[in-house]
Design a protein around this motif. Structure first.
Motif: not given
Length: 336
Positions: A225-229
């Motif tokens: 989730a952090a990377y995708l954001y």
């Protein structure tokens, strides 16, 4: 000096001195934010609305669990059990709402003061809602006070200059917490799968493996989730401004580890602000004391697992986007 025909000064006509072009490191790209100026975090408003809804759901479910039981021993135990989820939701909500409220502010000092003020408003609103809807006792005051403090602390993190990183770990924490609630439906089948039997030792061993599985999956979800954001925010900034400030690997590392850091910060807030409630729940019986100690240890272990797995997942995902390194000597061409 002499201007005779044989002198060097006569051979060269007068000309203005050449002006050297500015160095490359002094060229300012108008699309790049100025140094020291806080970043803009895309999607802060939807993230704030989602986190507010999640905090409301956590407060409502905690109230329903407490009021559905008889007043006294069971209510105290349930309050101590539900407090970590409420505190984590308040941390995320404070950070997300503060980002949405101060996203357009350019001055770092003004932005930090505004984030703290926003967190104070969010914490005050949550505390008032808890005092109005929960029973009026010491347990309610503890939940309200720690929730308000968590909202202020979470909002203070939004004052950092790397706003996209803050939004990244807020989104990662929210995704991990939603997964944990959904995962609760699979705990019993997984306990049977891991060999929970009639003996107490087998039940404890199975519960340990279930907890590790939950922490591992939560860390994976938080890291992704952090990377995708961060990847989405970069593309959004490129479409809007034509350029985006590239984030180096430490930013991805912090965003991926942010969910675990907030879980560990939750434990610190509980052990300081909620110490009275935990001691009250542990004093009910010897079994409750053992349970509270085991729960505290499990929460710390879970935070550490989510921290390292989330950070590693984000770094791996970021590393896969990097191309091969080109040697600078191969790019240089011989001068004409």
């Amino acid at each position: 000096m002499s201007n005779q025909p044989g002198s060097s000064t006569a051979a060269e006509p007068d000309r203005p001195e050449a002006v050297e072009p500015p160095a490359a490191d002094h060229v300012v790209d108008e699309a790049t934010p100025a140094a020291g100026r806080p970043e803009y975090a895309p999607g802060a408003l939807p993230l704030a609305l989602l986190s507010l809804a999640w905090l409301t759901a956590m407060l409502w479910s905690t109230r329903e669990a407490i009021t559905s039981t008889a007043a006294g021993v069971t209510a105290i135990s349930l309050s101590a059990y539900a407090l970590p989820g409420v505190i984590t939701a308040a941390l995320v909500t404070g950070a997300a709402v503060a980002l949405a409220a101060t996203n357009r502010l350019g001055r770092a000092s003004l932005r930090f003061l505004a984030t703290v003020g926003t967190g104070l408003l969010v914490g005050l609103a949550a505390a008032v809602a808890i005092n109005l809807t929960y029973a009026d006792n010491a347990t309610t005051n503890t939940i309200a006070g720690t929730t308000a403090a968590a909202a202020i602390i979470g909002a203070a993190t939004a004052g950092a200059r790397q706003a996209r990183v803050v939004a990244g770990f807020a989104a990662a924490t929210l995704a991990a917490q939603i997964f944990v609630v959904l995962f609760s439906r699979a705990r019993d089948p997984l306990s049977d799968l891991f060999g929970a039997g009639e003996t107490q030792q087998s039940v404890l061993d199975a519960a340990k493996w279930v907890s590790r599985t939950e922490s591992l999956l939560a860390g994976l979800i938080a890291g992704l989730a952090a990377y995708l954001y961060l990847a989405w925010s970069r593309r959004r900034a490129e479409r809007r401004d034509g350029a985006a400030t590239p984030l180096r690997w430490p930013a991805y590392l912090v965003a991926g580890a942010g969910a675990g850091l907030l879980l560990l910060l939750t434990e610190v807030i509980i052990r300081i602000g909620g110490r009275g409630l935990l001691d009250l729940a542990a004093a009910l019986s010897e079994a409750d004391q053992v349970a509270q100690t085991a729960l505290g240890t499990s929460r710390v272990d879970n935070g550490i697992w989510v921290l390292f797995v989330g950070a590693l997942t984000t770094l791996i995902a970021f590393g896969r986007t990097l191309g091969p390194r080109v040697d600078s000597d191969e790019e240089d061409e011989p001068a004409a």
